[in-house]
Write a protein that holds these residues in place. Structure first.
Motif, mmCIF file in Angstrom:
data_model
loop_
_atom_site.group_PDB
_atom_site.id
_atom_site.type_symbol
_atom_site.label_atom_id
_atom_site.label_comp_id
_atom_site.label_asym_id
_atom_site.label_seq_id
_atom_site.Cartn_x
_atom_site.Cartn_y
_atom_site.Cartn_z
ATOM 1 N N GLN A 81 -2.244 10.592 -2.870
ATOM 2 C CA GLN A 81 -2.127 9.569 -1.834
ATOM 3 C C GLN A 81 -3.170 9.772 -0.737
ATOM 4 O O GLN A 81 -3.688 8.805 -0.177
ATOM 5 C CB GLN A 81 -0.716 9.589 -1.249
ATOM 6 C CG GLN A 81 0.348 9.104 -2.219
ATOM 7 C CD GLN A 81 1.750 9.362 -1.699
ATOM 8 O OE1 GLN A 81 2.077 10.461 -1.271
ATOM 9 N NE2 GLN A 81 2.576 8.334 -1.743
ATOM 10 N N ASP A 130 -6.404 8.382 -2.096
ATOM 11 C CA ASP A 130 -6.363 6.917 -2.081
ATOM 12 C C ASP A 130 -6.551 6.379 -0.667
ATOM 13 O O ASP A 130 -7.233 5.369 -0.462
ATOM 14 C CB ASP A 130 -5.031 6.416 -2.650
ATOM 15 C CG ASP A 130 -4.937 6.595 -4.153
ATOM 16 O OD1 ASP A 130 -5.990 6.796 -4.798
ATOM 17 O OD2 ASP A 130 -3.814 6.538 -4.688
ATOM 18 N N THR A 183 0.820 -1.213 0.000
ATOM 19 C CA THR A 183 0.000 0.000 0.000
ATOM 20 C C THR A 183 0.851 1.259 0.000
ATOM 21 O O THR A 183 0.514 2.243 -0.650
ATOM 22 C CB THR A 183 -0.921 0.006 1.236
ATOM 23 O OG1 THR A 183 -1.693 -1.199 1.253
ATOM 24 C CG2 THR A 183 -1.870 1.198 1.202
ATOM 25 N N LYS A 237 -10.187 6.583 0.209
ATOM 26 C CA LYS A 237 -10.963 5.598 -0.550
ATOM 27 C C LYS A 237 -10.805 4.199 0.026
ATOM 28 O O LYS A 237 -11.742 3.398 -0.011
ATOM 29 C CB LYS A 237 -10.524 5.613 -2.023
ATOM 30 C CG LYS A 237 -11.018 6.807 -2.813
ATOM 31 C CD LYS A 237 -10.550 6.719 -4.259
ATOM 32 C CE LYS A 237 -11.086 7.877 -5.079
ATOM 33 N NZ LYS A 237 -10.615 7.803 -6.497
ATOM 34 N N ARG A 238 -9.616 3.887 0.555
ATOM 35 C CA ARG A 238 -9.385 2.561 1.133
ATOM 36 C C ARG A 238 -10.104 2.386 2.461
ATOM 37 O O ARG A 238 -10.465 1.274 2.834
ATOM 38 C CB ARG A 238 -7.881 2.326 1.347
ATOM 39 C CG ARG A 238 -7.095 2.044 0.099
ATOM 40 C CD ARG A 238 -5.702 1.530 0.446
ATOM 41 N NE ARG A 238 -4.957 2.481 1.261
ATOM 42 C CZ ARG A 238 -4.162 3.429 0.773
ATOM 43 N NH1 ARG A 238 -4.020 3.564 -0.545
ATOM 44 N NH2 ARG A 238 -3.506 4.244 1.575
#
Length: 279
Positions: free
Chosen positions: A131, A134, A45, A137-138
């Motif tokens: 980042q 992201d 990740t 979103k995770r």
């Protein structure tokens, strides 16, 4: 992510993104308490992470207490029938607890104080807006905040002092080694509506399920976490077994695995998730 329009001096509109305060600095320390316990898993990740180590997070309980929204929406992984197997839906979260709270367990693991705590991975990353997006979103259902963390060396120091001088009822006076970004339990009202639609209709809540709901760890996800932390061994592995709780906030993961470990380890993710959910 909150998006708003601002006006430049030339009168043109420009979209400005406002991120959670915890993600606004350019450099942050991330705290991982589930599958990110091994450096190899974390680098899937955060490939450019630095200074990977393990630390203790205090006044937080690690618990399988809310549904794993991503896996519940994967075709063929969830059976909504009232069978016992349908209770295996839970993901991990960390929930703040009072500094005086304790769990009654037979754990042989001695935390650095009487407070509820656990061992987590810590690593440093440099963030840009892509980042940050992201990251959100995770982890769409979580509250993203910061919390202090402590050196694992303080565990031994406190344990030795207790045995020699003080008994077992003294709070640790160790100072935090730093502050890290952590995903903690949130509230249903704070979850974006689009995320709420990911919850199966027969599950009444994401963050407000009762402690006697009976939900259990999602086998595929738990196996993923176990494979990750077994790579590390030592204190992180022992902490994961003895300082992680089921939804009742009483049963430790070690106690659960005594009866269900073989079934958990025999589970497998579907081929398209094998790289992501194999420790």
């Amino acid at each position: 992510v909150v998006r708003s329009l601002v006006y430049c001096r030339n009168g043109r509109k420009k979209e400005k993104m406002r991120f959670p305060k915890a993600l606004q600095p350019a450099q942050v320390t991330i705290l991982g308490y589930g599958a990110l316990q091994s450096e190899s898993s974390s680098r899937l990740t955060f490939p450019d992470l630095t200074n990977f180590r393990h630390v203790r997070v205090k006044n937080m309980r690690r618990v399988f207490g809310h549904p794993h929204l991503f896996l519940l929406n994967e075709e063929g992984l969830y059976d909504a029938s009232p069978a016992v197997g349908s209770l295996k839906i839970a993901s991990l979260s960390a929930e703040p607890v009072s500094s005086t709270s304790t769990n009654n367990s037979n754990s042989s693991i001695v935390s650095s104080s009487n407070c509820i705590s656990f061992v987590a991975a810590a690593f440093d990353v440099t963030l840009d807006d892509a980042q940050r997006i992201d990251f959100i979103k995770r982890e769409p259902e979580y509250k993203i905040t910061t919390t202090p963390f402590f050196s694992l060396e303080d565990d031994e120091d406190h344990h030795n002092k207790n045995n020699v001088n003080y008994g077992n009822n003294v709070e640790s006076v160790a100072q935090p080694a730093g502050e890290g970004v952590i995903c903690v339990a949130s509230q249903d009202a704070a979850i974006p509506d689009v995320i709420k639609t990911m919850k199966p209709s027969n599950i009444p809540s994401v963050w407000h399920l009762s402690h006697d709901s009976g939900i259990l760890p999602f086998d595929i996800y738990l196996r993923h976490c176990l494979l990750s932390v077994e790579k590390v061994g030592g204190k992180p592995h022992e902490s994961f077994l003895h300082e992680t709780y089921l939804a009742d906030r009483h049963t430790t993961l070690a106690e659960y695995l005594d009866k269900n470990g073989e079934e958990v380890l025999a589970s497998r993710p579907p081929p398209h998730l094998a790289a992501r959910f194999s420790g």
